[in-house]
Design a protein around this motif. Structure first.
Motif, PDB file in Angstrom:
ATOM      1  N   GLU A  69      -4.026  -7.415  -1.389  1.00 49.19           N
ATOM      2  CA  GLU A  69      -4.464  -8.807  -1.317  1.00 49.19           C
ATOM      3  C   GLU A  69      -4.197  -9.551  -2.620  1.00 49.19           C
ATOM      4  O   GLU A  69      -3.765 -10.707  -2.613  1.00 49.19           O
ATOM      5  N   GLU A  70      -4.432  -8.898  -3.753  1.00 44.21           N
ATOM      6  CA  GLU A  70      -4.179  -9.533  -5.044  1.00 44.21           C
ATOM      7  C   GLU A  70      -2.684  -9.784  -5.255  1.00 44.21           C
ATOM      8  O   GLU A  70      -2.292 -10.830  -5.788  1.00 44.21           O
ATOM      9  N   ASP A  98      -2.361   1.278  -9.039  1.00 44.08           N
ATOM     10  CA  ASP A  98      -3.653   0.693  -8.677  1.00 44.08           C
ATOM     11  C   ASP A  98      -3.523  -0.720  -8.105  1.00 44.08           C
ATOM     12  O   ASP A  98      -4.492  -1.484  -8.091  1.00 44.08           O
ATOM     13  N   SER A  99      -2.343  -1.089  -7.621  1.00 48.97           N
ATOM     14  CA  SER A  99      -2.145  -2.431  -7.059  1.00 48.97           C
ATOM     15  C   SER A  99      -2.969  -2.633  -5.789  1.00 48.97           C
ATOM     16  O   SER A  99      -3.061  -1.744  -4.932  1.00 48.97           O
ATOM     17  N   ASP A 100      -3.545  -3.818  -5.683  1.00 44.82           N
ATOM     18  CA  ASP A 100      -4.308  -4.201  -4.497  1.00 44.82           C
ATOM     19  C   ASP A 100      -3.459  -5.153  -3.649  1.00 44.82           C
ATOM     20  O   ASP A 100      -3.011  -6.193  -4.154  1.00 44.82           O
ATOM     21  N   LYS A 134       0.836  -1.211   0.000  1.00 44.96           N
ATOM     22  CA  LYS A 134       0.000   0.000   0.000  1.00 44.96           C
ATOM     23  C   LYS A 134       0.867   1.255   0.000  1.00 44.96           C
ATOM     24  O   LYS A 134       0.586   2.231  -0.717  1.00 44.96           O
TER      25      LYS A 134
END
Length: 461
Positions: free
Chosen positions: A442-443, A438-440, A206
């Motif tokens: 959890e993914e 835009d990285s998540d 994050k």
């Protein structure tokens, strides 16, 4: 380089010892001969009986193996940079006495090794046996290329050596290494696994995405660790056998230093040299394999048109092309990537071919390419600074160039991913992924779990 025609080990030793006396030097003698077919894994296992550190390289798609046993010398001794190590290599070649009538890729005087991902980082206790740069010239090298097998013996000769005694010692070791009756140990099982600080890692993802949104970087690659406890001390040979059998289209490698071994099955070539022709490949953008042919094709098509993965891939392609332009001409890059399938994963793939300019070498390209955006980020210095400040992991040789080169201007290096560090009954596995705006978390965490699969599967998981 002194190319000699003698075929007797003793006569070559006589010549080398005379040279050592006349020049007050310690020349390296290298002799290659063709031998009967032998299983490279049995050769690797036999080397352990002689208490020799071992090196292993296999291009599984090509039936190509190089197995090293022992160490005649370490090219990186005293070298702090790639440039200094290349100077050591060139000096060694100039003085070496070489008998190799075959000129087959991977034969003759050859070195195998690797380096740290970030040589500016202080080395942790875990990686104490692995220097920031280490390229061994083994005493014995088995090269298997399709149906042909070759044995190379490398000896550092001194003026007070006795040729007869030295020849007999080498022959005894050769008989042990070529013993086809050597049994291969069985694989172990996993006792337990421990995910190292997963919550902190997701928070770092994050943080990296926020850093990118503030326009400080375009991409940052973050790695994490999974610790594996085995049922007993690891045997390296069955792990390699499992990787060879399951990880097609990959480079299976192992490098022992002391009691520790860094090994893996990397799908990512950094650079290959064949005389003046060089090939680099971009392998960035990842998706799982489907359970059916139809699902697999759907996932592949989605990967080809996914904006995040295509953007990540294009970063790498652009950087590789710019790096090649420094040392090559006739640089050729396809307009669009294709799918590169592996057992557990599929990637976006673009090959880059070129012709090496005179007076440049594979080391020049390695120095320019590493770390690629697929392992570091974009721009390089800002992404590396973020990794140094925020990543809890000492990557060691993970994500760094590992490979080999020979005295006939052939060589190949892969990026040391899908890998682990074996220390007794403990294995530290490493995996990473590229973070963009835009990285998540959890993914990205799930993606690294998929990347642990190749190593977990051969460790008994």
């Amino acid at each position: 380089m002194i190319d000699v025609k003698e075929t007797s080990l003793k006569s070559m030793l006589d010549r080398a010892i005379n040279e050592a006396k006349n020049n007050q030097s310690s020349p390296l003698l290298s002799m290659t001969k063709k031998i009967h077919d032998i299983n490279p894994l049995r050769f690797f296992e036999a080397a352990e009986q002689l208490a020799m550190n071992r090196s292993f390289w296999s291009a599984t798609a090509e039936t190509f193996y190089i197995v090293g046993a022992g160490s005649a010398c370490d090219l990186a001794d005293g070298a702090k940079t790639i440039e200094q190590m290349e100077e050591n290599w060139q000096n060694l070649l100039a003085e070496a006495i070489i008998h190799n009538p075959y000129k087959t890729s991977g034969t003759g005087l050859l070195t195998l090794g690797g380096m740290s991902f970030d040589r500016a980082e202080h080395k942790s206790e875990r990686w104490k046996n692995f220097s920031h740069l280490s390229f061994i010239i083994p005493e014995f090298i088995l090269t298997k290329n399709d149906d042909s097998c070759y044995l190379t013996i490398n000896i550092r000769v001194r003026e007070d050596d006795h040729p007869g005694q030295l020849a007999e010692r080498m022959k005894r070791m050769e008989r042990t290494l070529l013993d086809s009756s050597v049994s291969l140990p069985r694989a172990l099982s996993i006792k337990s696994t421990e995910d190292v600080a997963p919550s902190e890692w997701k928070q770092t993802v994050k943080c990296a995405a926020d850093y990118i949104k503030q326009h400080h970087a375009d991409k940052i690659v973050l790695a994490r660790e999974l610790q594996v406890k085995l049922s007993d001390e690891a045997h390296i040979t069955p792990i390699l056998r499992g990787l060879i059998e399951t990880q097609t289209n990959s480079y299976v490698f192992a490098f022992e230093r002391g009691e520790d071994c860094f090994l893996g099955a990397s799908p990512e070539r950094l650079v290959k040299q064949d005389k003046d022709k060089v090939l680099s490949t971009c392998l960035a953008g990842t998706a799982p394999r489907g359970k059916t042919q139809k699902e697999d094709a759907r996932i592949a098509n989605s990967l080809l048109h996914d904006e995040k993965n295509r953007s990540e891939h294009d970063f790498v392609v652009k950087m590789i092309r710019q790096s090649m332009d420094h040392y090559c001409f006739n640089v050729d890059v396809p307009e669009k990537p294709v799918i590169y399938p592996l057992k557990n994963l599929q990637h976006l793939y673009t090959p880059v071919t070129a012709t090496l300019r005179k007076w440049h070498s594979i080391f020049d390209i390695i120095g320019k390419l590493h770390p690629t955006p697929a392992l570091g980020g974009v721009p390089r210095e800002k992404s590396l600074a973020f990794i140094r400040n925020h990543e809890r992991l000492d990557r060691g040789w993970y994500g760094a160039p590992v490979g080999w080169l020979d005295s006939n201007f052939n060589g190949e290096f892969a990026v040391g991913i899908r890998s682990g560090l074996v220390q007794g009954d403990q294995v530290s596995l490493f995996a990473g992924c590229g973070i963009v705006r835009d990285s998540d978390p959890e993914e990205e965490y799930d993606e690294t779990n998929i990347k642990f699969m190749p190593m977990l599967s051969v460790l008994g998981g």
